[in-house]
Design an enzyme around this catalytic site. Structure first.
Site, PDB file in Angstrom:
ATOM      1  N   HIS A   1     -32.073  15.256 -32.217  1.00  0.00           N
ATOM      2  CA  HIS A   1     -31.267  16.161 -32.221  1.00  0.00           C
ATOM      3  C   HIS A   1     -30.511  15.859 -33.832  1.00  0.00           C
ATOM      4  CE1 HIS A   1     -29.054  15.284 -27.971  1.00  0.00           C
ATOM      5  NE2 HIS A   1     -30.586  15.758 -27.716  1.00  0.00           N
TER       6      HIS A   1
ATOM      7  N   TYR B   1     -18.954  13.984 -27.680  1.00  0.00           N
ATOM      8  CA  TYR B   1     -18.202  13.063 -28.007  1.00  0.00           C
ATOM      9  C   TYR B   1     -16.946  13.604 -27.786  1.00  0.00           C
ATOM     10  CZ  TYR B   1     -21.349   9.552 -29.816  1.00  0.00           C
ATOM     11  OH  TYR B   1     -22.345   9.303 -29.850  1.00  0.00           O
TER      12      TYR B   1
ATOM     13  N   PRO C   1     -19.668   0.505 -27.283  1.00  0.00           N
ATOM     14  CA  PRO C   1     -21.321   1.477 -27.160  1.00  0.00           C
ATOM     15  C   PRO C   1     -20.672   2.525 -27.667  1.00  0.00           C
ATOM     16  CG  PRO C   1     -19.921   1.675 -24.694  1.00  0.00           C
ATOM     17  CD  PRO C   1     -19.603   0.640 -25.772  1.00  0.00           C
TER      18      PRO C   1
ATOM     19  N   LYS D   1     -24.409   1.893 -31.199  1.00  0.00           N
ATOM     20  CA  LYS D   1     -25.142   1.229 -32.282  1.00  0.00           C
ATOM     21  C   LYS D   1     -25.913   0.225 -31.786  1.00  0.00           C
ATOM     22  CE  LYS D   1     -24.466   3.770 -35.328  1.00  0.00           C
ATOM     23  NZ  LYS D   1     -25.850   4.150 -35.898  1.00  0.00           N
TER      24      LYS D   1
ATOM     25  N   TYR E   1     -23.726   7.874 -38.478  1.00  0.00           N
ATOM     26  CA  TYR E   1     -24.490   7.676 -37.066  1.00  0.00           C
ATOM     27  C   TYR E   1     -25.494   7.479 -37.220  1.00  0.00           C
ATOM     28  CZ  TYR E   1     -23.777   9.194 -32.295  1.00  0.00           C
ATOM     29  OH  TYR E   1     -24.137   9.653 -30.864  1.00  0.00           O
TER      30      TYR E   1
HETATM   31  P1  FAD Z   1     -30.099  -7.472 -23.812  1.00  0.00           P
HETATM   32  O1  FAD Z   1     -30.974  -6.089 -23.861  1.00  0.00           O
HETATM   33  O2  FAD Z   1     -29.466  -7.549 -22.649  1.00  0.00           O
HETATM   34  O3  FAD Z   1     -32.286  -8.091 -23.690  1.00  0.00           O
HETATM   35  C1  FAD Z   1     -31.814  -9.471 -23.501  1.00  0.00           C
HETATM   36  C2  FAD Z   1     -32.584 -10.030 -22.410  1.00  0.00           C
HETATM   37  O4  FAD Z   1     -32.563 -11.519 -21.908  1.00  0.00           O
HETATM   38  C3  FAD Z   1     -33.038  -9.688 -20.628  1.00  0.00           C
HETATM   39  O5  FAD Z   1     -34.144  -9.299 -20.383  1.00  0.00           O
HETATM   40  C4  FAD Z   1     -32.167 -10.689 -19.496  1.00  0.00           C
HETATM   41  O6  FAD Z   1     -32.572 -10.282 -18.714  1.00  0.00           O
HETATM   42  C5  FAD Z   1     -33.105 -11.742 -20.637  1.00  0.00           C
HETATM   43  N1  FAD Z   1     -31.639 -13.111 -20.109  1.00  0.00           N
HETATM   44  C6  FAD Z   1     -30.553 -13.097 -20.200  1.00  0.00           C
HETATM   45  N2  FAD Z   1     -30.390 -14.888 -19.839  1.00  0.00           N
HETATM   46  C7  FAD Z   1     -31.520 -15.250 -20.123  1.00  0.00           C
HETATM   47  C8  FAD Z   1     -31.914 -16.189 -19.832  1.00  0.00           C
HETATM   48  N3  FAD Z   1     -31.040 -17.611 -19.633  1.00  0.00           N
HETATM   49  N4  FAD Z   1     -33.354 -17.162 -19.799  1.00  0.00           N
HETATM   50  C9  FAD Z   1     -34.231 -16.013 -20.474  1.00  0.00           C
HETATM   51  N5  FAD Z   1     -33.720 -14.607 -20.635  1.00  0.00           N
HETATM   52  C10 FAD Z   1     -32.477 -14.273 -20.669  1.00  0.00           C
HETATM   53  N6  FAD Z   1     -25.782   0.423 -26.513  1.00  0.00           N
HETATM   54  C11 FAD Z   1     -26.059   2.033 -26.962  1.00  0.00           C
HETATM   55  O7  FAD Z   1     -25.634   1.546 -28.090  1.00  0.00           O
HETATM   56  N7  FAD Z   1     -25.162   2.470 -26.019  1.00  0.00           N
HETATM   57  C12 FAD Z   1     -24.938   2.208 -24.464  1.00  0.00           C
HETATM   58  O8  FAD Z   1     -24.712   3.447 -23.743  1.00  0.00           O
HETATM   59  C13 FAD Z   1     -25.205   1.425 -24.343  1.00  0.00           C
HETATM   60  N8  FAD Z   1     -24.786   0.604 -22.799  1.00  0.00           N
HETATM   61  C14 FAD Z   1     -24.990  -1.240 -22.373  1.00  0.00           C
HETATM   62  C15 FAD Z   1     -24.647  -0.814 -20.963  1.00  0.00           C
HETATM   63  C16 FAD Z   1     -24.446  -2.162 -21.000  1.00  0.00           C
HETATM   64  C17 FAD Z   1     -24.206  -2.368 -19.177  1.00  0.00           C
HETATM   65  C18 FAD Z   1     -24.810  -3.188 -21.527  1.00  0.00           C
HETATM   66  C19 FAD Z   1     -24.522  -5.033 -21.055  1.00  0.00           C
HETATM   67  C20 FAD Z   1     -25.554  -2.724 -23.137  1.00  0.00           C
HETATM   68  C21 FAD Z   1     -25.178  -1.416 -23.143  1.00  0.00           C
HETATM   69  N9  FAD Z   1     -25.277  -1.338 -25.237  1.00  0.00           N
HETATM   70  C22 FAD Z   1     -25.651   0.266 -25.361  1.00  0.00           C
HETATM   71  C23 FAD Z   1     -25.705  -2.581 -25.986  1.00  0.00           C
HETATM   72  C24 FAD Z   1     -27.581  -2.220 -26.026  1.00  0.00           C
HETATM   73  O9  FAD Z   1     -28.153  -2.490 -24.035  1.00  0.00           O
HETATM   74  C25 FAD Z   1     -27.735  -3.775 -26.726  1.00  0.00           C
HETATM   75  O10 FAD Z   1     -27.337  -3.899 -27.854  1.00  0.00           O
HETATM   76  C26 FAD Z   1     -29.520  -3.615 -26.524  1.00  0.00           C
HETATM   77  O11 FAD Z   1     -29.942  -3.976 -24.579  1.00  0.00           O
HETATM   78  C27 FAD Z   1     -29.364  -5.075 -27.142  1.00  0.00           C
HETATM   79  O12 FAD Z   1     -30.603  -5.706 -26.931  1.00  0.00           O
HETATM   80  P2  FAD Z   1     -31.430  -6.750 -26.727  1.00  0.00           P
HETATM   81  O13 FAD Z   1     -32.712  -6.799 -26.393  1.00  0.00           O
HETATM   82  O14 FAD Z   1     -30.647  -7.970 -27.583  1.00  0.00           O
HETATM   83  O15 FAD Z   1     -30.357  -7.556 -25.471  1.00  0.00           O
HETATM   84  C1  DHB Z   2     -25.070   7.063 -25.244  1.00  0.00           C
HETATM   85  C2  DHB Z   2     -25.075   6.247 -25.251  1.00  0.00           C
HETATM   86  C3  DHB Z   2     -23.748   6.338 -25.843  1.00  0.00           C
HETATM   87  O1  DHB Z   2     -22.842   4.341 -26.408  1.00  0.00           O
HETATM   88  C4  DHB Z   2     -23.641   6.109 -27.401  1.00  0.00           C
HETATM   89  O2  DHB Z   2     -22.497   6.566 -27.791  1.00  0.00           O
HETATM   90  C5  DHB Z   2     -24.602   8.014 -27.622  1.00  0.00           C
HETATM   91  C6  DHB Z   2     -25.454   8.171 -26.331  1.00  0.00           C
HETATM   92  C7  DHB Z   2     -26.469   7.355 -24.427  1.00  0.00           C
HETATM   93  O3  DHB Z   2     -26.518   6.337 -23.275  1.00  0.00           O
HETATM   94  O4  DHB Z   2     -26.751   7.874 -23.740  1.00  0.00           O
END
Ligand code: FAD
Ligand code: DHB
Length: 393
Positions: A74, A203, A295, A299, A387
């Site tokens: 995009h 947005y 969100p 980021k 962004y």
């Molecule tokens: P995570 O993806 O949370 O991975 C952590 C892993 O550790 C998971 O697999 C979990 O199961 C595992 N874990 C947890 N506890 C334990 C334990 N005790 N022992 C072993 N394993 C464990 N960001 C955006 O930019 N846009 C979005 O739309 C967006 N939507 C989101 C929606 C939700 C519900 C959440 C929670 C986050 C969202 N985020 C979004 C943020 C983005 O998804 C995260 O920043 C990203 O997942 C970070 O990755 P990570 O690997 O650090 O953590």
């Molecule tokens: C999406 C999520 C976001 O938080 C955002 O700012 C833009 C896109 C998405 O899930 O596609």
């Protein structure tokens, strides 16, 4: 049962999987311990926007083939308010950069496939995971699986277990400084079997609250609505969600949102959170384990990728050359980028959401800021630069 490795990783989200893969490319061994099943982590619907630097890193690491094929590049986003759309063009404002829309769970699938193909070890469905001895040179990850106790003994533990994980809690309270803000709203997100009715993300700022139009593929639309923080998903049947989306995304020129069967829906709380001390002894936190952004601005996953980039370099220097200097400065290096993203996400959130206790003051500031952002090249460039993401450290 005891396994020995160089880096013990807790969590098989984007952070843990990418770290394990990048370390493998550098000849450093790791084991991942995850408490959920493979199927669960491969189907957890979350983020969808990858910054240019994250895309480049995944490609260089040999895990970008499907992303290049299926991801949607995009070149801009739309800010929609007052019944009209206003496009922010990324390449012309950022020296040619763009973003790629590719679901987080697809990145996770690609990384799991790459780790398993290379003989990497990922323990899924580990119960009672705990980290021990992080103040010593031989820390441990302990867990239970199939009724028996297991131990991963390692030189370094990487806490990649997300916001609700156990690793951050292993850092003594006196050694960490936490900053946190919650917002008086949440996001209700849906995934719908409907062709996107616009080529780029929208947005939308509206009197009834924020809405976001996004997508995952030419057949799947991803949509979000600002709702109350304590909203019950049971109060949101599909018809109500679509009606609210139509209202908030409406334009004066009759643009229509395509509807389709709702495949998934959930509510995400909104929070800013930073744990300053991303490291303690032999434990290093990365991604959501250390910091959360609201969100708006997409980021979260990108910050996780940036942390892992820094951590991989530091761990490679440590294991291959016995150098501890990059590990010593790991969190200082990461936190600069983290705070930039914290600011940007807070700023986007503040500009676009309806605040429940507003007497109209905030709304007027928001409208002024939106007009300025789409009317001034300097302001639009600032949004675009943040962004598409600043370069990795
Ligand atoms: P995570 O993806 O949370 O991975 C952590 C892993 O550790 C998971 O697999 C979990 O199961 C595992 N874990 C947890 N506890 C334990 C334990 N005790 N022992 C072993 N394993 C464990 N960001 C955006 O930019 N846009 C979005 O739309 C967006 N939507 C989101 C929606 C939700 C519900 C959440 C929670 C986050 C969202 N985020 C979004 C943020 C983005 O998804 C995260 O920043 C990203 O997942 C970070 O990755 P990570 O690997 O650090 O953590
Ligand atoms: C999406 C999520 C976001 O938080 C955002 O700012 C833009 C896109 C998405 O899930 O596609």
């Amino acid at each position: 049962m005891r396994t020995r490795t160089q880096v013990g990783i807790v969590g098989a989200g984007p952070s843990g999987l990418l770290l394990s893969h990048l370390l493998h490319l550098q000849g450093v061994a790791s084991v991942i311990v995850e408490n959920r099943s493979r199927d669960y982590v491969e189907h957890r619907v979350r983020a969808g926007v990858l910054e240019q630097a994250a895309v480049d890193l995944l490609k260089e690491a040999g895990v970008g083939e499907r992303m290049v094929r299926e991801g949607l590049v995009h070149n801009g986003i739309e800010l929609r308010f007052g019944g009209r759309g206003h496009r922010i063009d990324f390449p012309s404002l950022t020296g040619g950069r763009a973003i790629t829309v590719y679901g987080q769970q697809e990145v996770v699938k690609d990384l799991i496939a790459a780790r398993l193909a290379a003989g990497g070890e990922i323990v899924f469905e580990a119960a009672d995971v705990g980290v021990h001895g992080i103040d010593t040179d031989t820390p441990l990850i302990r867990y239970r699986k199939d009724g028996s106790e297991h131990e991963v003994s390692c030189a370094i533990v990487a806490g990649c277990d997300g916001f609700h994980g156990v690793c951050r809690q292993a850092i003594p309270d006196h050694a960490q400084h936490v900053f946190e803000r919650t917002y008086p709203f949440a996001w209700l997100g849906i995934l719908a079997q409907a062709a996107p009715s616009h080529e780029e993300l929208i947005y939308a700022y509206h009197d009834r609250g924020f809405a976001l139009f996004s997508m995952r593929s030419p057949e799947i639309t991803r949509l979000y609505l600002q709702v109350a923080p304590d909203e019950d998903i049971a109060d949101w049947p599909d018809e109500r969600i679509w009606q609210e989306l139509h209202t908030r995304l409406e334009t004066d020129d009759g643009w229509r949102l395509n509807e389709g069967p709702v495949l998934e829906k959930g509510i995400t709380p909104m929070r800013s959170f930073v744990c300053e001390k991303m490291q303690h002894g032999r434990l290093f936190l990365a991604g959501d384990a250390a910091h959360i952004v609201p969100p708006t601005g997409a980021k979260g996953m990108n910050l996780a990728v940036a942390d892992i980039h820094v951590l991989t370099r530091a761990l490679t220097a440590f294991f291959k050359s016995g150098r501890g200097d990059l590990l010593a400065t790991y969190d200082a290096t990461c936190l600069k980028r983290v705070w930039r993203a914290e600011h940007f996400s807070w700023w986007m959130t503040s500009m676009l959401h309806r605040f429940p206790d507003d007497d109209g003051f905030q709304q007027r500031l928001q409208r002024s800021q939106l007009d300025y952002t789409v009317g001034s090249r300097a302001a639009a460039a600032s949004l675009a630069e943040n962004y598409v993401g600043l370069p990795f450290a």
